[in-house]
Design a protein around this motif. Structure first.
Motif, PDB file in Angstrom:
ATOM      1  N   LYS A  59       0.842  -1.196   0.000  1.00 21.80           N
ATOM      2  CA  LYS A  59       0.000   0.000   0.000  1.00 21.80           C
ATOM      3  C   LYS A  59       0.883   1.254   0.000  1.00 21.80           C
ATOM      4  CE  LYS A  59      -3.636  -2.468   0.246  1.00 21.80           C
ATOM      5  NZ  LYS A  59      -4.103  -3.013   1.524  1.00 21.80           N
ATOM      6  N   CYS A  60       0.251   2.394  -0.286  1.00 20.81           N
ATOM      7  CA  CYS A  60       1.011   3.648  -0.364  1.00 20.81           C
ATOM      8  C   CYS A  60       1.763   3.935   0.936  1.00 20.81           C
ATOM      9  CB  CYS A  60       0.077   4.811  -0.674  1.00 20.81           C
ATOM     10  SG  CYS A  60      -0.836   4.563  -2.207  1.00 20.81           S
ATOM     11  N   LYS A  61       1.113   3.606   2.059  1.00 25.54           N
ATOM     12  CA  LYS A  61       1.738   3.874   3.352  1.00 25.54           C
ATOM     13  C   LYS A  61       3.080   3.139   3.474  1.00 25.54           C
ATOM     14  CE  LYS A  61      -0.114   3.344   7.898  1.00 25.54           C
ATOM     15  NZ  LYS A  61      -1.382   3.265   8.658  1.00 25.54           N
ATOM     16  N   THR A  70       5.664   4.486   0.712  1.00 35.05           N
ATOM     17  CA  THR A  70       6.351   5.748   1.015  1.00 35.05           C
ATOM     18  C   THR A  70       7.464   5.516   2.039  1.00 35.05           C
ATOM     19  OG1 THR A  70       4.613   6.257   2.624  1.00 35.05           O
ATOM     20  CG2 THR A  70       4.428   7.284   0.454  1.00 35.05           C
ATOM     21  N   GLN A  71       7.203   4.614   2.976  1.00 36.51           N
ATOM     22  CA  GLN A  71       8.257   4.322   3.960  1.00 36.51           C
ATOM     23  C   GLN A  71       9.466   3.662   3.286  1.00 36.51           C
ATOM     24  OE1 GLN A  71       6.994   2.687   7.699  1.00 36.51           O
ATOM     25  NE2 GLN A  71       9.092   2.383   8.419  1.00 36.51           N
ATOM     26  N   SER A 118      11.526   6.196   1.512  1.00 43.44           N
ATOM     27  CA  SER A 118      12.398   6.934   2.423  1.00 43.44           C
ATOM     28  C   SER A 118      13.562   6.046   2.872  1.00 43.44           C
ATOM     29  CB  SER A 118      11.599   7.418   3.642  1.00 43.44           C
ATOM     30  OG  SER A 118      12.455   7.850   4.671  1.00 43.44           O
ATOM     31  N   GLU A 119      13.254   4.812   3.254  1.00 37.54           N
ATOM     32  CA  GLU A 119      14.307   3.917   3.770  1.00 37.54           C
ATOM     33  C   GLU A 119      15.360   3.592   2.709  1.00 37.54           C
ATOM     34  OE1 GLU A 119      13.360   0.656   6.265  1.00 37.54           O
ATOM     35  OE2 GLU A 119      11.931   1.806   7.458  1.00 37.54           O
ATOM     36  N   LEU A 148      16.829   5.543   1.025  1.00 39.23           N
ATOM     37  CA  LEU A 148      17.916   6.523   1.168  1.00 39.23           C
ATOM     38  C   LEU A 148      18.831   6.184   2.348  1.00 39.23           C
ATOM     39  CD1 LEU A 148      15.868   9.841   0.740  1.00 39.23           C
ATOM     40  CD2 LEU A 148      17.128   8.623  -1.034  1.00 39.23           C
ATOM     41  N   PHE A 174       6.262  11.005  -4.960  1.00 42.03           N
ATOM     42  CA  PHE A 174       6.825  11.001  -3.603  1.00 42.03           C
ATOM     43  C   PHE A 174       8.282  10.565  -3.647  1.00 42.03           C
ATOM     44  CE2 PHE A 174       7.781   9.200   0.526  1.00 42.03           C
ATOM     45  CZ  PHE A 174       7.212  10.104   1.412  1.00 42.03           C
TER      46      PHE A 174
END
Lengths: 209, 63
Positions: free
Chosen positions: B3-5, B8-9, B12-13, B15, B40
């Motif tokens: 899922k998008c949630k 998105t994590q 970020s991770e 990186l 995103f």
């Protein structure tokens, strides 16, 4: 001849030479000030902390062995100075200030951005960021970026700064801050989520409207 | 299906740590069909770049 007699310690005069490199020291000082300001939100205390950390680093240079880690070492001194100064300045002691900020953060932000089924809320879907020529170069943008950083909860700001500005690696940050890898990753995710939201609301959306 | 949630994590991770092969595949499958998460992802990279320029810009300001 074996090298058994070769000292493995770095000559402390070589370490003192770091302080002769004015460009390096100036850059370091700038980074330290930014770091300190993000932590304490008070210029005077920030300047004092940096000043004291620099002096302490200079006086204790013989304790410092590995040149590659110089920055980390100085920042750990700075962190302790900031804590000392904050303890003296009772007005800054609210512990909650470290976790909370003026805006939605953490779980509340995530609930706001995503539906229960894990998809983006319709209004919150990231839009394309236009990058006009004058965009990110101009000083107004950097003021907003500054304000968005300041608006992060102190803990987010600190870890984000260590990663993105000081370019410290994960084991280094986790060791310094006594956090687990997964909690660091989650905090960085939340910091970026918050920062992205702030930049979109105050810069990128404004530009196109 | 991711899922998008979670996506998105992961974005970020990405990186902060190398993603596992499984994570990479799941993320690629998600971003292939999800425009907002693709944006995103780009913005995460931009924020990293901006943070770099920010330290540089500040240094020259102060001189």
């Amino acid at each position: 001849m074996t090298n058994a007699n070769v000292s493995v310690e770095i000559d402390s005069s070589a370490a003192v030479n770091i302080f002769q490199d004015t460009v390096f020291i100036e850059d370091l000082r700038t980074q330290m000030l930014k770091f300190a300001r993000l932590q304490v939100r008070d210029n005077q205390i920030a300047e004092d902390a940096v000043q004291e950390a620099m002096i302490s680093a200079y006086q204790n240079i013989d304790r410092f062995a590995r040149q590659a880690a110089f920055k980390t070492w100085v920042f750990s001194i700075l962190k302790n100075k900031i804590i000392d100064l904050l303890r003296k300045e009772k007005r800054h002691t609210a512990a909650s200030q470290l976790e909370d900020g003026p805006n939605l953060n953490g779980d509340a932000l995530i609930e706001h951005l995503f539906e229960e089924n894990g998809h983006w809320q319709k209004d919150e879907r990231p839009k394309k960021w236009d990058q006009p020529e004058h965009g990110v170069e101009n000083t107004h943008f950097w003021r907003i970026f500054d304000a968005c950083l300041d608006a992060l909860p102190a803990k987010y700001g600190r870890l984000f700064m260590m990663r993105e500005f000081l370019e410290m690696d994960t084991p280094e940050i986790c060791h310094n801050e006594e956090v687990t890898v997964s909690s660091l990753n989650v905090t960085l995710y939340r910091a970026r989520l918050r920062l992205r939201e702030c930049l979109e609301d105050h810069w990128f959306q404004k530009e196109t409207s | 299906m991711m899922k998008c949630k979670q996506a998105t994590q992961m974005l970020s991770e990405k990186l902060d740590r190398p993603l596992s092969a499984k994570e990479k595949i799941n993320l690629a499958m998600h971003t292939a069909i999800c425009g907002p998460c693709r944006q995103f992802g780009k913005q995460m990279e931009m924020i990293r770049g901006l943070s770099k320029s920010y330290s540089k810009a500040k240094e020259s300001d102060d001189k």
